[in-house]
Design a protein around this motif. Structure first.
Motif, PDB file in Angstrom:
ATOM      1  N   MET A   1      49.419  53.943  24.731  1.00  0.00           N
ATOM      2  CA  MET A   1      49.109  52.623  24.197  1.00  0.00           C
ATOM      3  C   MET A   1      47.606  52.393  24.250  1.00  0.00           C
ATOM      4  O   MET A   1      46.947  52.736  25.237  1.00  0.00           O
ATOM      5  N   SER A   2      47.035  51.814  23.199  1.00  0.00           N
ATOM      6  CA  SER A   2      45.604  51.529  23.164  1.00  0.00           C
ATOM      7  C   SER A   2      45.259  50.418  24.150  1.00  0.00           C
ATOM      8  O   SER A   2      46.134  49.664  24.599  1.00  0.00           O
ATOM      9  N   ILE A   3      43.979  50.309  24.467  1.00  0.00           N
ATOM     10  CA  ILE A   3      43.538  49.261  25.380  1.00  0.00           C
ATOM     11  C   ILE A   3      43.876  47.886  24.824  1.00  0.00           C
ATOM     12  O   ILE A   3      44.333  46.995  25.543  1.00  0.00           O
ATOM     13  N   PHE A   4      43.682  47.699  23.510  1.00  0.00           N
ATOM     14  CA  PHE A   4      43.961  46.386  22.936  1.00  0.00           C
ATOM     15  C   PHE A   4      45.468  46.093  22.918  1.00  0.00           C
ATOM     16  O   PHE A   4      45.888  44.956  23.072  1.00  0.00           O
ATOM     17  N   GLY A   5      46.280  47.123  22.741  1.00  0.00           N
ATOM     18  CA  GLY A   5      47.713  46.943  22.840  1.00  0.00           C
ATOM     19  C   GLY A   5      48.119  46.555  24.247  1.00  0.00           C
ATOM     20  O   GLY A   5      49.023  45.731  24.441  1.00  0.00           O
ATOM     21  N   ARG A   6      47.447  47.155  25.230  1.00  0.00           N
ATOM     22  CA  ARG A   6      47.729  46.819  26.632  1.00  0.00           C
ATOM     23  C   ARG A   6      47.344  45.375  26.928  1.00  0.00           C
ATOM     24  O   ARG A   6      48.057  44.671  27.642  1.00  0.00           O
ATOM     25  N   ILE A   7      46.213  44.933  26.386  1.00  0.00           N
ATOM     26  CA  ILE A   7      45.793  43.548  26.576  1.00  0.00           C
ATOM     27  C   ILE A   7      46.829  42.598  25.990  1.00  0.00           C
ATOM     28  O   ILE A   7      47.197  41.592  26.606  1.00  0.00           O
ATOM     29  N   ALA A   8      47.298  42.906  24.796  1.00  0.00           N
ATOM     30  CA  ALA A   8      48.310  42.062  24.156  1.00  0.00           C
ATOM     31  C   ALA A   8      49.581  41.995  24.998  1.00  0.00           C
ATOM     32  O   ALA A   8      50.201  40.927  25.130  1.00  0.00           O
ATOM     33  N   GLU A   9      49.959  43.126  25.582  1.00  0.00           N
ATOM     34  CA  GLU A   9      51.152  43.163  26.433  1.00  0.00           C
ATOM     35  C   GLU A   9      50.960  42.285  27.658  1.00  0.00           C
ATOM     36  O   GLU A   9      51.866  41.529  28.052  1.00  0.00           O
ATOM     37  N   VAL A  10      49.768  42.365  28.265  1.00  0.00           N
ATOM     38  CA  VAL A  10      49.463  41.549  29.444  1.00  0.00           C
ATOM     39  C   VAL A  10      49.514  40.063  29.091  1.00  0.00           C
ATOM     40  O   VAL A  10      50.078  39.245  29.828  1.00  0.00           O
ATOM     41  N   GLN A  11      48.948  39.701  27.947  1.00  0.00           N
ATOM     42  CA  GLN A  11      48.935  38.307  27.536  1.00  0.00           C
ATOM     43  C   GLN A  11      50.334  37.790  27.245  1.00  0.00           C
ATOM     44  O   GLN A  11      50.644  36.634  27.551  1.00  0.00           O
ATOM     45  N   ARG A  12      51.185  38.636  26.672  1.00  0.00           N
ATOM     46  CA  ARG A  12      52.558  38.213  26.411  1.00  0.00           C
ATOM     47  C   ARG A  12      53.298  37.897  27.702  1.00  0.00           C
ATOM     48  O   ARG A  12      54.155  37.010  27.747  1.00  0.00           O
ATOM     49  N   ARG A  13      52.978  38.625  28.768  1.00  0.00           N
ATOM     50  CA  ARG A  13      53.626  38.392  30.058  1.00  0.00           C
ATOM     51  C   ARG A  13      53.041  37.193  30.792  1.00  0.00           C
ATOM     52  O   ARG A  13      53.574  36.762  31.808  1.00  0.00           O
ATOM     53  N   GLY A  14      51.905  36.680  30.305  1.00  0.00           N
ATOM     54  CA  GLY A  14      51.242  35.582  30.987  1.00  0.00           C
ATOM     55  C   GLY A  14      50.408  36.038  32.167  1.00  0.00           C
ATOM     56  O   GLY A  14      50.016  35.222  33.016  1.00  0.00           O
ATOM     57  N   ASP A  15      50.092  37.339  32.240  1.00  0.00           N
ATOM     58  CA  ASP A  15      49.277  37.879  33.327  1.00  0.00           C
ATOM     59  C   ASP A  15      47.806  37.906  32.908  1.00  0.00           C
ATOM     60  O   ASP A  15      47.444  37.495  31.809  1.00  0.00           O
ATOM     61  N   THR A  16      46.960  38.423  33.787  1.00  0.00           N
ATOM     62  CA  THR A  16      45.533  38.493  33.509  1.00  0.00           C
ATOM     63  C   THR A  16      45.015  39.912  33.694  1.00  0.00           C
ATOM     64  O   THR A  16      45.575  40.698  34.460  1.00  0.00           O
ATOM     65  N   VAL A  17      43.935  40.216  32.997  1.00  0.00           N
ATOM     66  CA  VAL A  17      43.260  41.499  33.120  1.00  0.00           C
ATOM     67  C   VAL A  17      41.820  41.285  32.682  1.00  0.00           C
ATOM     68  O   VAL A  17      41.528  40.363  31.902  1.00  0.00           O
ATOM     69  N   ALA A  18      40.906  42.091  33.188  1.00  0.00           N
ATOM     70  CA  ALA A  18      39.508  42.001  32.789  1.00  0.00           C
ATOM     71  C   ALA A  18      39.150  43.218  31.940  1.00  0.00           C
ATOM     72  O   ALA A  18      39.533  44.347  32.264  1.00  0.00           O
ATOM     73  N   LEU A  19      38.424  42.970  30.870  1.00  0.00           N
ATOM     74  CA  LEU A  19      37.957  44.035  29.993  1.00  0.00           C
ATOM     75  C   LEU A  19      36.474  44.268  30.250  1.00  0.00           C
ATOM     76  O   LEU A  19      35.655  43.358  30.100  1.00  0.00           O
ATOM     77  N   ALA A  20      36.133  45.490  30.653  1.00  0.00           N
ATOM     78  CA  ALA A  20      34.740  45.874  30.877  1.00  0.00           C
ATOM     79  C   ALA A  20      34.305  46.794  29.743  1.00  0.00           C
ATOM     80  O   ALA A  20      34.943  47.826  29.495  1.00  0.00           O
ATOM     81  N   THR A  21      33.226  46.428  29.060  1.00  0.00           N
ATOM     82  CA  THR A  21      32.751  47.181  27.896  1.00  0.00           C
ATOM     83  C   THR A  21      31.280  47.535  28.060  1.00  0.00           C
ATOM     84  O   THR A  21      30.458  46.662  28.373  1.00  0.00           O
ATOM     85  N   VAL A  22      30.954  48.808  27.854  1.00  0.00           N
ATOM     86  CA  VAL A  22      29.547  49.214  27.842  1.00  0.00           C
ATOM     87  C   VAL A  22      28.935  48.695  26.542  1.00  0.00           C
ATOM     88  O   VAL A  22      29.387  49.034  25.446  1.00  0.00           O
ATOM     89  N   VAL A  23      27.911  47.840  26.658  1.00  0.00           N
ATOM     90  CA  VAL A  23      27.341  47.214  25.458  1.00  0.00           C
ATOM     91  C   VAL A  23      25.949  47.726  25.110  1.00  0.00           C
ATOM     92  O   VAL A  23      25.494  47.589  23.969  1.00  0.00           O
ATOM     93  N   ARG A  24      25.241  48.322  26.087  1.00  0.00           N
ATOM     94  CA  ARG A  24      23.909  48.864  25.788  1.00  0.00           C
ATOM     95  C   ARG A  24      23.595  49.983  26.764  1.00  0.00           C
ATOM     96  O   ARG A  24      23.923  49.884  27.950  1.00  0.00           O
ATOM     97  N   VAL A  25      22.980  51.024  26.269  1.00  0.00           N
ATOM     98  CA  VAL A  25      22.533  52.115  27.134  1.00  0.00           C
ATOM     99  C   VAL A  25      21.124  52.531  26.730  1.00  0.00           C
ATOM    100  O   VAL A  25      20.688  52.304  25.597  1.00  0.00           O
ATOM    101  N   GLN A  26      20.447  53.144  27.665  1.00  0.00           N
ATOM    102  CA  GLN A  26      19.129  53.720  27.402  1.00  0.00           C
ATOM    103  C   GLN A  26      18.969  54.947  28.292  1.00  0.00           C
ATOM    104  O   GLN A  26      19.246  54.907  29.485  1.00  0.00           O
ATOM    105  N   GLY A  27      18.548  56.026  27.724  1.00  0.00           N
ATOM    106  CA  GLY A  27      18.372  57.238  28.489  1.00  0.00           C
ATOM    107  C   GLY A  27      19.693  57.922  28.790  1.00  0.00           C
ATOM    108  O   GLY A  27      20.698  57.739  28.099  1.00  0.00           O
ATOM    109  N   SER A  28      19.693  58.699  29.848  1.00  0.00           N
ATOM    110  CA  SER A  28      20.867  59.484  30.231  1.00  0.00           C
ATOM    111  C   SER A  28      21.851  58.610  31.015  1.00  0.00           C
ATOM    112  O   SER A  28      21.525  58.095  32.083  1.00  0.00           O
ATOM    113  N   VAL A  29      23.081  58.445  30.467  1.00  0.00           N
ATOM    114  CA  VAL A  29      24.123  57.639  31.108  1.00  0.00           C
ATOM    115  C   VAL A  29      25.468  58.337  30.921  1.00  0.00           C
ATOM    116  O   VAL A  29      25.615  59.192  30.043  1.00  0.00           O
ATOM    117  N   PRO A  30      26.478  57.978  31.744  1.00  0.00           N
ATOM    118  CA  PRO A  30      27.770  58.673  31.660  1.00  0.00           C
ATOM    119  C   PRO A  30      28.550  58.415  30.377  1.00  0.00           C
ATOM    120  O   PRO A  30      29.243  59.301  29.877  1.00  0.00           O
TER     121      PRO A  30
END
Length: 273
Positions: A1-30
């Motif tokens: 299941m995709s991350i967004f599908g998992r989020i939708a599943e969590v929301q349907r259950r009325g539970d919570t989850v946090a989404l962490a997204t890498v939004v900017r990088v510079q140089g050597s990063v993982p």
């Protein structure tokens, strides 16, 4: 299941989850921008933003975000662990953390006339509405059609039946002092954003004295807002609901509760002779 599908599943259950997204990088990063990771309240994760110490710090921040409901933009340098950096790759990374799911919830205990009115208005205001009553015919879709969830249990059992967090606004429209005295102590140990009890000053003074006699610390009792609501001289259940929700909105948005009226006194323009 995709991350967004998992989020939708969590929301349907009325539970919570946090989404962490890498939004900017510079140089050597993982990981590259757009890399995502889900963080659940118990610390479980799905996906990765690079692992190691940086990811551990993001997980801790994500769990804090789930508790307070606030987003976070995190910036890390990955150069010098001796200076506190969470890595040695040599680059920089920014991670946006967003709590998702249930959002602010309005937990109404006691589904009488006022309780039903509070749920009705709370639903219109966008809260996730939950009704709790020890009477099954009151905590039902037939009795309170606007509610999202129903819990049939005593007040004392409620913290075991519903995950009260820092985005939960608890409104006790209960039937009397005895119910409050027996059920309030477990609620005082929760991180609820608001804990209000309906009734007169005398009713709360009576309940508070009995709770103090039973050993409940004064600093815990000070968490309770009672009588709750802004002073509107409200009489009907609907008016009382407006008063209660007005105080909750004021608390949630950091308002003052003072009237916003501004008296304007236009200046007279000088007329030519």
């Amino acid at each position: 299941m995709s991350i967004f599908g998992r989020i939708a599943e969590v929301q349907r259950r009325g539970d919570t989850v946090a989404l962490a997204t890498v939004v900017r990088v510079q140089g050597s990063v993982p990981r590259h921008p757009g890399s995502k990771m889900l963080v659940f309240p118990d610390g479980r994760i799905e996906g990765t933003i690079g692992g190691g110490e940086m990811e551990s710090r993001v997980i801790a921040e994500a769990r804090a975000a789930l508790a307070d409901g606030e987003t976070r933009l995190l910036r890390y340098e990955l150069s010098d662990p001796k200076a506190g950096d969470p890595g040695v790759c040599g680059g920089e990374v920014e991670v946006f953390v967003e709590p998702m799911g249930r959002g602010a919830s309005l937990l109404v205990v006691g589904a009488g006339h006022v309780g039903r009115a509070v749920v009705h208005l709370g639903k219109w205001l966008g809260f996730h509405t939950v009704v709790c009553d020890d009477r099954s015919d009151f905590a039902s879709k037939e009795a309170v059609p606007e509610a999202d969830e129903f819990i049939v249990c005593s007040l004392a059992e409620l913290p075991q039946r519903y995950a009260i967090d820092a985005q939960t606004y608890v409104v006790l429209t209960t039937r009397g002092v005895n119910i409050d005295v027996e059920g309030l102590p477990p609620l005082l140990d929760t991180p609820a954003a608001f804990l209000g009890v309906i009734g007169s000053r005398r009713r709360w003074e009576t309940a508070a004295q009995e709770l103090a006699n039973r050993g409940v610390p004064i600093e815990k009792l000070a968490r309770v807002v009672s009588p709750m609501g802004l002073e509107l001289n409200a009489e009907t259940p609907e008016e009382i609901a407006v008063s209660i929700l007005a105080e909750i909105i004021m608390l949630r948005r950091g308002g003052s509760g003072v009237p916003m009226r501004h008296d304007v006194r236009p200046r007279r323009e000088a007329r030519g002779v």
